[in-house]
Enzyme design. Structure first.
Site, PDB file in Angstrom:
ATOM      1  N   GLU A  85       7.459   1.028  -0.395  1.00 31.81           N
ATOM      2  CA  GLU A  85       6.831   2.138  -1.132  1.00 31.81           C
ATOM      3  C   GLU A  85       7.760   3.310  -1.392  1.00 31.81           C
ATOM      4  OE1 GLU A  85       2.929   3.216   0.246  1.00 31.81           O
ATOM      5  OE2 GLU A  85       2.132   1.234  -0.198  1.00 31.81           O
TER       6      GLU A  85
ATOM      7  N   GLU B 257       0.677  -5.678   0.959  1.00 34.72           N
ATOM      8  CA  GLU B 257      -0.385  -4.852   1.565  1.00 34.72           C
ATOM      9  C   GLU B 257      -1.595  -4.853   0.658  1.00 34.72           C
ATOM     10  OE1 GLU B 257       0.489  -0.853   2.979  1.00 34.72           O
ATOM     11  OE2 GLU B 257       2.514  -1.476   3.543  1.00 34.72           O
TER      12      GLU B 257
HETATM   13  C1  BGP Z   1       0.689   2.212   2.580  1.00 34.31           C
HETATM   14  C2  BGP Z   1       1.794   2.181   3.602  1.00 34.31           C
HETATM   15  C3  BGP Z   1       1.385   1.759   4.965  1.00 34.31           C
HETATM   16  C4  BGP Z   1      -0.043   2.022   5.329  1.00 34.31           C
HETATM   17  C5  BGP Z   1      -1.052   1.883   4.220  1.00 34.31           C
HETATM   18  C6  BGP Z   1      -2.404   2.477   4.515  1.00 34.31           C
HETATM   19  O1  BGP Z   1       0.909   3.260   1.714  1.00 34.31           O
HETATM   20  O2  BGP Z   1       2.849   1.353   3.192  1.00 34.31           O
HETATM   21  O3  BGP Z   1       2.351   2.199   5.872  1.00 34.31           O
HETATM   22  O4  BGP Z   1      -0.292   2.836   6.351  1.00 34.31           O
HETATM   23  O5  BGP Z   1      -0.605   2.449   3.024  1.00 34.31           O
HETATM   24  O6  BGP Z   1      -2.337   3.861   4.384  1.00 34.31           O
HETATM   25  P1  BGP Z   1      -2.895   4.866   5.441  1.00 34.31           P
HETATM   26  O7  BGP Z   1      -2.252   4.528   6.732  1.00 34.31           O
HETATM   27  O8  BGP Z   1      -2.513   6.218   4.951  1.00 34.31           O
HETATM   28  O9  BGP Z   1      -4.362   4.665   5.455  1.00 34.31           O
END
Ligand code: BGP
Length: 468
Positions: free
Chosen positions: A166, A368
């Site tokens: 990201e 993800e």
């Molecule tokens: C993405 C990231 C992750 C992760 C996920 C969920 O942006 O790559 O590291 O955490 O989102 O986001 P959050 O943890 O803010 O709910």
């Protein structure tokens, strides 16, 4: 388009799950690990967990991998903490850190799980940050060296490599996720972005040189942007935001060129980076083998607010507020939201697959996708039917995208096991496996498979046929 019959998931489809080092491992200063920007920024609000213990995966690695195997995972996407391998980012190698990932990778392979390695997931070494971080061109060479160390250590065991997680979110919402200092000017962010692009290109070139049969790709967060209405000005604003949020990063990674609309936007806001002679040749020469992407939901925007009306920057990976003269983030009235205000749009997943495939014609790997929710442990069980519904709806759309002709390598939802969210603590859980801890009280850190664990196991063993 609706089809009478759907194509099936291909043989060898990588049904997996994801984590990142700084959110799951804990052991933040154990066995010689150096501090990262996340440790140094103490990125946490009162009452919200920090990242020192997380799920203590560092000390539960064998137990966790055995649970992943019990779930039937075919792949596991995790990141390597740069600060375990090289504590200060560009100095001596820390053997204990190197050994930890050998143990993890060996254990995955022993259980028949394909390792998918992210080389860098938000946790830049603090010592490099102190020297200017990604704004400093010297970090490009430090990353290339780190990449070469990873390829020579793990290259005989790992086929799939992801460069930078990201990168677009680190530039657009880095303050929210704790990777950049508050108030960093956009000119500095986009200079850092150019250096990350170079670092990624050098890593891709090194990978192809050192490991001819490995595969490597970028891993941005890609979410197609919709216009709020068919007003041509709304359509234009959506196109602008798609360029700024999505295509700017992938055009540079895949085509080795900067997207013209995004570049004009950078000039408009006085943030176009300094590009040295030869830089674009480096970007052009590095060809990724696939595109990994993270998808949570689509975005919706309208034409910018009238001059003088308040707009703010995006406040989160998924909450888009707006930018003067460019676009205004709006709520999509057709989509429900999670407990944390993130919209849910499974059809947007298929739309995003199609857009990526049409634009780049590279195989796609989902690294993800998932639902953050307040899970409750009741008598040793977690009844997370809401998560099953979310995942099922998204998997159906992958099958439709495959039927559309998109080449999809695998699906690795977030997250394999509960971990600490980027800025909302442990209360925002995503895992298939519950970890018994609170924000500040570590409890016993015991692991409990959730209902979604058993459901996903059936999905995997039926290669996506049994989604019920
Ligand atoms: C993405 C990231 C992750 C992760 C996920 C969920 O942006 O790559 O590291 O955490 O989102 O986001 P959050 O943890 O803010 O709910």
């Amino acid at each position: 388009m609706k089809y009478r019959e759907l194509d099936t998931f291909p043989e060898g489809f990588l049904w997996g799950a994801s984590t990142s080092a700084y959110q799951v491992e804990g052991a933040w200063d154990t066995d010689g690990k150096g501090p990262s920007v996340i440790d140094a920024n103490g990125h946490t609000a009162p009452g919200i967990s920090d990242f020192r213990v997380c799920s203590d995966h560092y000390h539960h690695v064998e137990e966790d991998v055995a649970l992943f195997a019990q779930m039937g995972l075919k792949s596991y996407r995790f990141s390597i903490a740069w600060t375990r391998i090289i504590p200060d980012g560009d100095g001596l190698v820390n053997q204990a850190g190197v050994d930890f990932y050998h143990r993890l990778i060996d254990s995955l392979i022993a259980h028949g799980i394909e390792p998918i390695v992210t080389m860098y997931h938000f946790d830049l070494p603090a010592a490099l940050d102190a020297k200017g971080g990604w704004e400093n061109r010297g970090t490009v060479a430090a990353f290339e060296r780190f990449a070469r160390i990873l390829f020579s250590e793990y290259g005989s065991k790992v086929t799939y490599w992801l460069t930078i997680n990201e990168q677009n979110m680190m530039i657009l919402v880095g303050e929210a996720i704790g990777t950049v200092k508050k108030g960093s000017p956009k000119s500095a962010l986009y200079q850092a972005n150019h250096h990350m692009m170079l670092a990624q290109a050098k890593a891709i070139l090194a990978c192809h040189e050192m490991l001819p049969s490995a595969k490597i790709g970028p891993a941005p967060n890609i979410a197609l942007t919709y216009p709020e209405t068919c007003d041509p000005e709304d359509v234009l604003a959506a196109d602008d935001f798609n360029s700024i949020r999505n295509w700017f990063y992938l055009d540079a990674s895949v085509r080795g060129m900067y997207n013209s609309v995004a570049w004009r936007y950078l000039r408009e806001i006085g943030a176009a980076p300094n590009v040295e002679a030869g830089d674009m040749d480096v970007l052009k020469s590095a060809k990724p083998d696939f595109i990994a992407f993270n998808y949570y939901a689509s975005m919706t925007v309208s034409k910018p607010a009238p001059e003088g009306a308040a707009t703010t920057d995006s406040s989160d990976q998924q909450l888009v507020a707006g930018e003067e003269n460019v676009f205004l983030g709006v709520k999509n009235p057709h989509l429900p939201s999670t407990d944390f205000g993130w919209e849910m749009d499974p059809i947007g997943f298929r739309n995003t697959f199609r857009a990526l495939w049409d634009r780049y014609h590279l195989p796609l790997l989902v690294t993800e996708n998932g639902l953050g929710a307040f899970d409750k442990l009741e008598d040793g069980a977690v009844h997370d039917q809401y998560r099953i519904n979310y995942l099922r709806d998204h998997i159906k759309q992958i099958q439709l995208a495959i039927t559309d002709g998109v080449e999809v390598l695998g699906y690795n939802p977030w997250s394999a096991i509960d971990l600490v969210s980027t800025h909302q603590g442990v209360a925002k859980r995503y895992g298939f496996i519950f970890v018994n801890r609170g924000e500040e009280d570590m409890l016993d850190l015991a692991r409990y498979p959730k209902d979604s664990f058993y459901w996903y196991k059936k999905v995997i063993s039926s290669n996506g046929d049994d989604l019920n």
